[in-house]
Design a protein around this motif. Structure first.
Motif: not given
Length: 349
Positions: A213-222, A254-263
């Motif tokens: 839920m954290f990931r979805t909510a925060l990604e929606l809020r950029n 490569d693209n600051p407008e996107t993000s990556t998630f690392e475990r």
């Protein structure tokens, strides 16, 4: 009674087979009406318990965060993106909280750090951060937001005190106590950033679905920079008696407008910091133990402070790796620089 709110309540509270999730906009509308007391106390209580039973979605939590961003307080103008250390508002009851020591370690190195919370809160009614700050000689109550902004810019540490800075949120404390269960708002508080601008949010959780839920909510809020921690009692404090399960979300190179998630799985024993968690027996004992750490005394709590401080120094970019972060945290504590930071904050009030 609000007919519009009743419509939203019916949508989430219609039962297993007919209830439905709210849209982001509807969730924002519902929370706004609750905060501004447009919904009646009965409607608020019914919504909170129905929403808990149904479980919130990331989209709903994003809408609620939109409202906190709209109606809540903000600090701003940090010299660099701050670290937001979140903590369950209903406090701690079993293990000693490390969040304040971590915040002092970060700010002692010039990392702007923000914590937030209120007084003792249902349902746990555990020891809260504000209470610990008070016992350490710092009372955030009654300090205006303008003054808090000045303290933040001067000391690199700020604290948003709900009763003082966000009284609208206090309208929901009564219903929270009366329903007897944590509502989804408790999850919202674990990823709220009261900062206007880019920041790194450290979010703690207990149950794995919460991280999703954290990931979805925060990604929606950029929100591209955040850390998730399966921490002690739902905080962002790293455990020492088990493997630390951590997620780190960063802007893509490569693209600051996107993000990556690392475990990231951290084993405390691999770094020499494994051990038992320090039990929380009483507030007086807690304060004495924190003061001992600030005076550089060795012990289990010092180990926990270094373990947490070193990790977050690395996350904040102060140190190139965790090992260097641990060494730096130890130096800051044993050489008195963290104690000096606490004194500087006290003198700035």
């Amino acid at each position: 009674m609000s007919d519009r709110f009743r419509t939203l309540l019916k949508k989430v509270g219609s039962g297993t087979h007919t209830s439905a999730a709210l849209t982001r906009e509807e969730a924002a509308e519902a929370l706004r009406m609750m905060l501004q007391q447009e919904a009646t106390p009965v409607q608020v209580g019914a919504f909170l318990i129905a929403h808990r039973i149904r479980r919130p979605t990331g989209e709903e939590l994003a809408g609620m965060l939109d409202v906190y961003a709209e109606l809540g307080p903000h600090l701003t103008n940090a010299v660099r993106p701050p670290m937001i250390l979140t903590h369950p508002y209903d406090g701690r009851s079993r293990t000693v909280p490390m969040t304040i020591l971590t915040g002092l370690i970060l700010s002692a190195t010039g990392v702007p750090t923000i914590l937030h919370g209120g007084d003792r809160m249902p349902t746990k009614e555990g020891i809260c951060l504000h209470e610990i700050w008070q016992q350490l000689g710092i009372n955030w109550e009654g300090i205006s937001l303008i003054r808090m902004q000045e303290i933040f810019q001067t000391t690199d540490l700020g604290f948003i005190h709900l009763p003082t800075h966000f009284p609208l949120a206090m309208n929901l404390v009564g219903p929270r106590r009366e329903i007897g269960k944590r509502p989804p708002i408790a999850t919202l508080e674990l990823m709220w950033s009261p900062y206007l601008g880019d920041a790194t949010i450290a979010c703690g959780y207990v149950h794995p679905p919460t991280e999703s839920m954290f990931r979805t909510a925060l990604e929606l809020r950029n929100q591209r920079q955040f850390i998730t921690v399966k921490g002690l009692e739902g905080s962002c404090d790293l455990p020492r008696d088990r493997t630390c399960i951590i997620g780190i979300n960063r802007p893509s190179i490569d693209n600051p407008e996107t993000s990556t998630f690392e475990r990231l799985l951290l084993h405390p024993h691999d770094y020499g910091y494994g051990g038992k968690e320090v039990p929380l027996n009483s507030l007086d004992e807690l304060i004495n133990n924190i003061k001992a750490v600030l005076e550089g005394e060795p012990g289990e709590l010092m180990q926990a402070a270094i373990w947490n401080g070193g990790f977050y120094l690395w996350c904040a970019g102060v140190c190139a790796d965790i090992e260097t972060g641990l060494k730096h945290a130890q130096e800051l504590l044993t050489q008195g620089m963290v104690a000096q930071k606490l004194e500087a904050i006290a003198n700035s009030l």
